[in-house]
Design a protein around this motif. Sequence first.
Motif, short mmCIF file in Angstrom:
data_model
loop_
_atom_site.label_atom_id
_atom_site.label_comp_id
_atom_site.label_asym_id
_atom_site.label_seq_id
_atom_site.Cartn_x
_atom_site.Cartn_y
_atom_site.Cartn_z
N ALA A 1 0.83 -1.20 0.00
CA ALA A 1 0.00 0.00 0.00
C ALA A 1 0.87 1.25 0.00
N TYR A 2 1.98 1.20 0.70
CA TYR A 2 2.91 2.32 0.74
C TYR A 2 3.44 2.61 -0.66
N ALA A 3 3.83 1.54 -1.36
CA ALA A 3 4.33 1.71 -2.72
C ALA A 3 3.26 2.30 -3.62
N PHE A 4 2.04 1.79 -3.51
CA PHE A 4 0.95 2.27 -4.38
C PHE A 4 0.59 3.71 -4.05
N SER A 5 0.70 4.08 -2.79
CA SER A 5 0.27 5.41 -2.39
C SER A 5 1.35 6.45 -2.65
N ARG A 6 2.62 6.11 -2.43
CA ARG A 6 3.66 7.14 -2.43
C ARG A 6 4.51 7.19 -3.69
N PHE A 7 4.45 6.19 -4.52
CA PHE A 7 5.31 6.18 -5.71
C PHE A 7 4.46 6.11 -6.96
N ARG A 8 4.99 6.67 -8.04
CA ARG A 8 4.36 6.54 -9.34
C ARG A 8 5.31 5.72 -10.20
N PHE A 9 4.83 4.57 -10.66
CA PHE A 9 5.72 3.71 -11.44
C PHE A 9 4.90 3.01 -12.52
N THR A 10 5.59 2.49 -13.53
CA THR A 10 4.90 1.77 -14.58
C THR A 10 4.24 0.54 -13.97
N GLY A 11 3.02 0.29 -14.39
CA GLY A 11 2.34 -0.89 -13.89
C GLY A 11 1.57 -0.62 -12.61
N ARG A 12 1.54 0.63 -12.16
CA ARG A 12 0.85 0.92 -10.91
C ARG A 12 -0.66 0.73 -11.06
N ARG A 13 -1.21 1.34 -12.10
CA ARG A 13 -2.66 1.22 -12.32
C ARG A 13 -3.05 -0.23 -12.57
N VAL A 14 -2.30 -0.88 -13.47
CA VAL A 14 -2.58 -2.28 -13.78
C VAL A 14 -2.52 -3.12 -12.51
N GLY A 15 -1.53 -2.83 -11.70
CA GLY A 15 -1.37 -3.58 -10.46
C GLY A 15 -2.56 -3.42 -9.54
N LEU A 16 -3.00 -2.17 -9.37
CA LEU A 16 -4.12 -1.92 -8.47
C LEU A 16 -5.39 -2.61 -8.96
N TYR A 17 -5.67 -2.49 -10.27
CA TYR A 17 -6.86 -3.15 -10.79
C TYR A 17 -6.70 -4.66 -10.76
N GLY A 18 -5.48 -5.10 -11.05
CA GLY A 18 -5.22 -6.54 -11.05
C GLY A 18 -5.55 -7.17 -9.70
N LEU A 19 -5.22 -6.44 -8.64
CA LEU A 19 -5.50 -6.94 -7.29
C LEU A 19 -6.99 -7.16 -7.10
N LEU A 20 -7.79 -6.22 -7.62
CA LEU A 20 -9.25 -6.36 -7.49
C LEU A 20 -9.75 -7.51 -8.33
N VAL A 21 -9.26 -7.57 -9.58
CA VAL A 21 -9.80 -8.55 -10.52
C VAL A 21 -9.51 -9.97 -10.05
N ILE A 22 -8.29 -10.19 -9.52
CA ILE A 22 -7.94 -11.55 -9.16
C ILE A 22 -8.80 -12.06 -8.00
N GLN A 23 -9.33 -11.11 -7.21
CA GLN A 23 -10.24 -11.50 -6.12
C GLN A 23 -11.53 -12.13 -6.64
N MET A 24 -11.89 -11.75 -7.85
CA MET A 24 -13.18 -12.19 -8.38
C MET A 24 -13.13 -13.64 -8.82
N PHE A 25 -11.92 -14.19 -8.92
CA PHE A 25 -11.84 -15.56 -9.43
C PHE A 25 -12.28 -16.53 -8.36
N PRO A 26 -13.17 -17.47 -8.73
CA PRO A 26 -13.61 -18.46 -7.74
C PRO A 26 -12.41 -19.27 -7.26
N GLN A 27 -12.02 -19.01 -6.03
CA GLN A 27 -10.77 -19.56 -5.53
C GLN A 27 -10.73 -21.07 -5.43
N PHE A 28 -11.88 -21.68 -5.17
CA PHE A 28 -11.79 -23.08 -4.79
C PHE A 28 -11.30 -23.96 -5.92
N LEU A 29 -11.53 -23.55 -7.19
CA LEU A 29 -11.04 -24.39 -8.27
C LEU A 29 -9.53 -24.35 -8.32
#
Lengths: 291, 527
Positions: free
Chosen positions: A100-128
């Motif tokens: 969270a510190y990295a996402f909040s305090r730094f601007r780097f390539t892949g930051r946006r993708v990373g933040l959205y990626g974190l949300l999207v991967i949660q949507m995957f039905p984990q049990f499979l």
Amino acid sequence: MAATARPARRPARRTLDRLWRHALLLAVTAFALFPIVFVVSAALDPLGTLSGSQPLPVRVGPDNFERLLTETAYPRWYLNSLLLAVCNAAATVLLSALAAYAFSRFRFTGRRVGLYGLLVIQMFPQFLAIVAIYLMFSAVTELRPEIGFDTHWGLLLVYLGGALSINTWLMKGFFDTVPAELDEAARVDGASHAQLFFRILLPLVAPVLAIVGLLVFISTVNEFVMASVFLRDGDSKTVALGLYAMVADRRDADFGMFAAGTLLLALPVLAVFWYLQRHIAEGLTSGAVKG
Amino acid sequence: MATEKTPPPLPGGGLAPRGPLAGHLAKAAMLALSAGIAAWAAWPLYEARNWIGLGLVAAVTGLVWWVYLSERRVPAKYLLPGLLLLTAFQVVPVVYTVATSATNHGDGHRGTKEEAIARIEASSVTRTADGREFALTIAAEGDSPSGELVFLLAGEDGEVYAGDAEGLTPLPGARTGPTGRVLDADGYTPLTAAQANGRGAEVSGLAVPTGDGAGIRAQGLSAAYEGRAARVYDDGCDCITDSETGTVYTADDERGVFAADGGERLSQGWRVGVGADNYARIAADPGIASAFLSILGWNTAFAAGTTLGVFVLGLAVALALHTPDRLRGRTLYRLLLVLPYAMPAFAMMLLWRDMFNADFGLVNRVLGTDTDWLGGTGTARAVALTVNIWLGFPYMFLICTGALQAIPRELVQAARLDGAGARQAFRHVTLPLLMVAVAPVLIATFAFNFNNFNAIWLTTEGGPFPPDSPTAGSTDLLITYTYRLAFGGQGAEYGYAAAVSVLIFLIVTLISYAGLRKSASLEEVNR
């Protein structure tokens, strides 16, 4: 509470206002308590059967607790659950805060993708994913049984795969509320990025660390599916697995023990809750609302 | 990762002291630890000659050192630990699942073609009239019980052999017990009954070839016999011939099965890619398509109903407690209202299930009714929603309380002074501000409940099941339905279940994305 700017309300209206508040609160509290009262009464009832259980305790005795602690491996399961939950909560809070510190305090390539990626991967039905994780850990168990099946280390590793998640968003929101000027000042004074993080920012975001820790603690205690794949050996079982087996096999007879085990498991959660309660409301929302 | 906001270089360049000694020591300790872990992980990989695994360990360790030894790449230093774990235990399984969805992976289609052939041949071994009998000790090669499986065989004539997939080797130095079984032998570790049971599939799959199409198989865990395979694979025709019936089963490499001319198939097949067949099956089979759609409908209703229910109930009590005049019993209300959240959820779900039990459940006894709550579609759905709202509303109550407290009271007061009624002030000032804070949580709640496996599995188990569809129950969520497909009952179908999972993933992502776009949290990312 701040005094209102309005003139004092008329007493009749005020009474009415209080009346509906109490009525609503009482109704919802009754709904909230109904099953809990039932658990308490079932846990205290020495007969300990489901079919004989009553909504309010009529017979009271410690028999269920005694049987639970002596006849089953409950103390062992309990220790396992607490150990896993505490370790997972602590490690998740640390990993998530770092990210969270990295996402909040730094601007780097892949930051946006990373933040959205974190949300999207949660949507995957984990049990499979269990099939994949099972295959991975079958190999790991052969190579390094120390972190394979039937060990808490392996399960903890899998849990930590989910350390970066919606919690990271929650923390990032909180970090964002800490003014950047503070960083600048610290840097001028010669602080490194690590000192800034550990010495200055972490103490400031303590409320959100507390709330994430609590959320992870609760969800680990409740986690069931992954644990059932990993911990097949009786000694390594968690309370969730042990209690589930108890009602799956002989549901009616062991019902009192099951209720007693449920109550005992709620105790540490309640204790942590009570301890953290002033941070909780703050931690949940301060990151999201900009005053 | 290139940074745009790295700290300006200190005067004096690389020679200037960059921090107290403690920081450097901590860094050195961490790098040493990572090297230690790498060595610890590498050793068994090296012993097993697993070069791919070794390469991975080297690559990850290299990455760690590359990131932490540099003065730059600051964000990566903070992200790497979490990202490595995320990749290993979330991304890889997801990729694996997507890849599986394009195969026929499932019962009877697990391994490679060679494994399938070996298993078909081994399982067709029947004892020959003059076949030898052996006392069997199941053992592992080497010092560890997880080594290569070996049969230690003691014949009736006192000869002792070690047998593996290669064949028989005489074992003159072995010690045998009173029952004739081998007790121990140099270079082998006898397995306990539990260990042998744990490797049951390997034990029954192992046939020690004794030449001329004959082999030795285990019968239970303490005896073995020599027999002949009735079904034999022939490389030339890529087919398996059953010597008893004379049937020829030809390999079908597209489907991963051996099939006879008449269409009869051997139950043991192998894993092959089937492209988009699994997806096509969902769309093409009218039975599956309609089950899928009806489950999707209830699933959406369940997630939306839960989200709405917990929000309304949570907000209502938060509002009731949110008043400038101190309400009597405020702290007590607060404590009692969050109790459901502190109780272990899995246990409370099981408990609610028992409370709604038709025969001896508490609800029927308290109400004096005789309703089969979990037996009817409508009541079972109501039960599932009630239980889930009970579990979820305290969390929403906490969130709403926090959000309400964060809204400056002056704003509401200003609206009231401008002549707005209490209701208007709530609708136009409080609610919009509240939604800014709560909307992301609502979306997360929706997404979570869309896949809330436990909430259904531990209460209704997806039931009741209509007589015409034994696999799709009326409270089934897509995820419980998929779980039954993948693991439940007869004929697990991972490939198909993986395809359904990918679809669920797409649906939830789309719905959540639509919700996220409307919420303010998007702007946060772009700040």
